[in-house]
Write an enzyme that holds these catalytic residues in place. Structure first.
Site, PDB file in Angstrom:
ATOM      1  N   ASN A 162       0.811  -1.229   0.000  1.00 14.91           N
ATOM      2  CA  ASN A 162       0.000   0.000   0.000  1.00 14.91           C
ATOM      3  C   ASN A 162       0.835   1.267   0.000  1.00 14.91           C
ATOM      4  OD1 ASN A 162       0.358  -1.305   2.700  1.00 14.91           O
ATOM      5  ND2 ASN A 162      -0.284   0.707   3.413  1.00 14.91           N
ATOM      6  N   CYS A 217      -3.540   4.631   7.982  1.00 12.69           N
ATOM      7  CA  CYS A 217      -3.908   3.709   9.071  1.00 12.69           C
ATOM      8  C   CYS A 217      -2.919   3.749  10.222  1.00 12.69           C
ATOM      9  CB  CYS A 217      -3.982   2.286   8.564  1.00 12.69           C
ATOM     10  SG  CYS A 217      -4.706   2.193   6.968  1.00 12.69           S
TER      11      CYS A 217
HETATM   12  N1  PMP Z   1      -4.434  -3.741   4.037  1.00 13.11           N
HETATM   13  C1  PMP Z   1      -3.966  -2.792   3.220  1.00 13.11           C
HETATM   14  C2  PMP Z   1      -2.834  -3.123   2.302  1.00 13.11           C
HETATM   15  C3  PMP Z   1      -4.535  -1.521   3.227  1.00 13.11           C
HETATM   16  O1  PMP Z   1      -4.066  -0.567   2.408  1.00 13.11           O
HETATM   17  C4  PMP Z   1      -5.610  -1.252   4.109  1.00 13.11           C
HETATM   18  C5  PMP Z   1      -6.271   0.111   4.169  1.00 13.11           C
HETATM   19  N2  PMP Z   1      -5.393   1.153   4.422  1.00 13.11           N
HETATM   20  C6  PMP Z   1      -6.071  -2.286   4.941  1.00 13.11           C
HETATM   21  C7  PMP Z   1      -5.464  -3.514   4.870  1.00 13.11           C
HETATM   22  C8  PMP Z   1      -7.189  -2.064   5.923  1.00 13.11           C
HETATM   23  O2  PMP Z   1      -8.419  -2.050   5.297  1.00 13.11           O
HETATM   24  P1  PMP Z   1      -9.700  -1.385   6.027  1.00 13.11           P
HETATM   25  O3  PMP Z   1      -9.475   0.083   6.011  1.00 13.11           O
HETATM   26  O4  PMP Z   1     -10.854  -1.826   5.198  1.00 13.11           O
HETATM   27  O5  PMP Z   1      -9.751  -1.945   7.403  1.00 13.11           O
END
Ligand code: PMP
Length: 379
Positions: A152, A331
């Protein structure tokens, strides 16, 4: 107000009209509990089954099971902690992962490490999964391999098909999980493409609202009870994720997946085109901007830095001009002690360099004119 330019589609996307419509329908005309035995309940159950098919078809899964969750984070936790719970009696078990996974993979793994499981992190220098190191890490003790499909932060696409061949040969009893949150509808990540037993998906990265995601399970995982549930209760979602289903979110996810799948090839081509355009303009016009390009890039993610300038400062400057990019991962922004990005360090940057990286992530709305504005601001 200046026009806003949104280059943060990997953090989240605007809700697609098809998803909004399905969400409204599920909240109004189709509001009954899908577990209810009356006709209204059966209508809701049919809508739930339809969404399951839509998400599964868009993934390219011919069989297996979609377990709906509250998002990618919960799907990753279910895959990892659920697998460990199913295997708890094997003390000394080993899990193999890649260096620089998302926090929703890395944090459950740290918890398991603290409980005595061994976790081996395979290098991802230059954005390539080190397959020799993976092979060395995989032996009969391994019961789970979890490697993301697209990173990501760097946008690196990892060679999961090759990883799957290694896993099958060296630790045939292990399950292979992939977090395909950033790959779904952008980079091929079907069960056939990845060879995975479990695949994590998130709705809000593809035009569904926040708070819905899924874990795809191969028929074998379900049959052999390869993972244990994390939320016990009324038996919903194959008993693996109990609780009355988030019908508006799930139906919106299904509609977004179906609509997105129709456009996926063209959208990926357009994003790739724009990413290349942006890289060329940056290289031509901005001497002090570094681009961090992985060996195999996803079409929609570009990581860059201005030498010596904290990513947060660059993000704030661009934001003040109405251009939105991300510094680090949205995140991990809430972490108590913000760390330099493990993904960028694994990629090969020093800790100081990692703190300068920002992510530009592209979506359907972005244009070359918007890219020109970003390049001018960077310059
Ligand atoms: N895994 C990856 C690679 C992500 O980019 C993200 C979101 N930033 C997530 C997991 C988490 O997903 P969610 O926001 O739906 O909890």
């Amino acid at each position: 107000m200046t026009k806003e330019i949104y280059f943060d589609h990997s953090a989240t996307t605007p809700v697609r009209p098809e998803a909004l419509e399905a969400m409204t329908e599920a909240a109004t005309a189709c509001y009954a509990n899908p577990s209810s035995g009356h006709a209204a309940g059966r209508r809701a159950a049919a809508a739930l089954a339809r969404a399951r098919r839509q998400v599964s078809d868009a993934l390219g899964a011919r069989e297996g099971e979609i377990v709906f969750t509250s998002g990618g984070t919960e799907a990753n936790n279910l895959a990892i902690l659920g697998r460990a719970a199913a295997k708890e009696r094997f003390a000394g078990g080993r899990i193999v992962t890649s260096a620089g996974e998302h926090a929703s993979v890395e944090e459950p793994l740290r918890l398991l490490e603290a409980r005595g499981f061994e976790v081996v992190r395979v290098p991802t220098r230059g954005g390539a999964l080190d397959l020799d190191a993976l092979a060395r890490a995989c032996d009969k003790r391994v019961f789970l391999v979890t490697v993301m499909a697209v990173n990501n932060e760097t946008g690196a696409v990892y060679d999961l098909a090759a990883a799957a061949r290694i896993v099958r040969e060296r630790c045939p009893d292990a399950l292979l999980h992939t977090d395909a949150t950033q790959a779904y509808l952008k980079v091929p990540c079907s069960p056939a493409d990845t060879g995975a037993d479990m695949i994590t998906l998130s709705g809000h990265k593809i035009g569904a609202p926040k708070g819905v995601g899924a874990l795809w399970l191969s028929p074998a995982v379900k049959k052999t009870r390869g993972i244990a549930p994390r939320a016990l209760g009324g038996g919903q979602e194959a008993g693996l994720r109990c609780g009355t289903e988030n019908m508006p979110g799930i139906c919106a996810f299904g509609a977004a997946a179906e609509a997105g799948a129709r456009e996926a090839a063209e959208a990926a081509r357009a994003a790739d085109d724009l990413r290349r355009y942006l890289i060329d303009r940056i290289h031509e016009n901005c001497r002090d901007v570094l681009t961090h390009l992985p060996a195999r890039p996803a079409p929609h993610i570009l990581s860059l830095s201005i030498r010596g300038l904290p990513g947060e400062t660059l993000q704030n400057f661009l934001s003040s001009r109405g251009v939105y990019v991300s510094s680090g991962s949205a995140c991990s922004a809430n972490a108590k002690t913000p760390r330099a990005s493990a993904a960028m360090i694994a990629f090969g940057l020093s800790e100081a360099e990692a703190r300068t990286a920002v992510r530009v992530s592209l979506g359907a709305s972005n244009t070359r004119e918007e890219a020109d504005v970003l390049v001018e601001l960077l310059r």
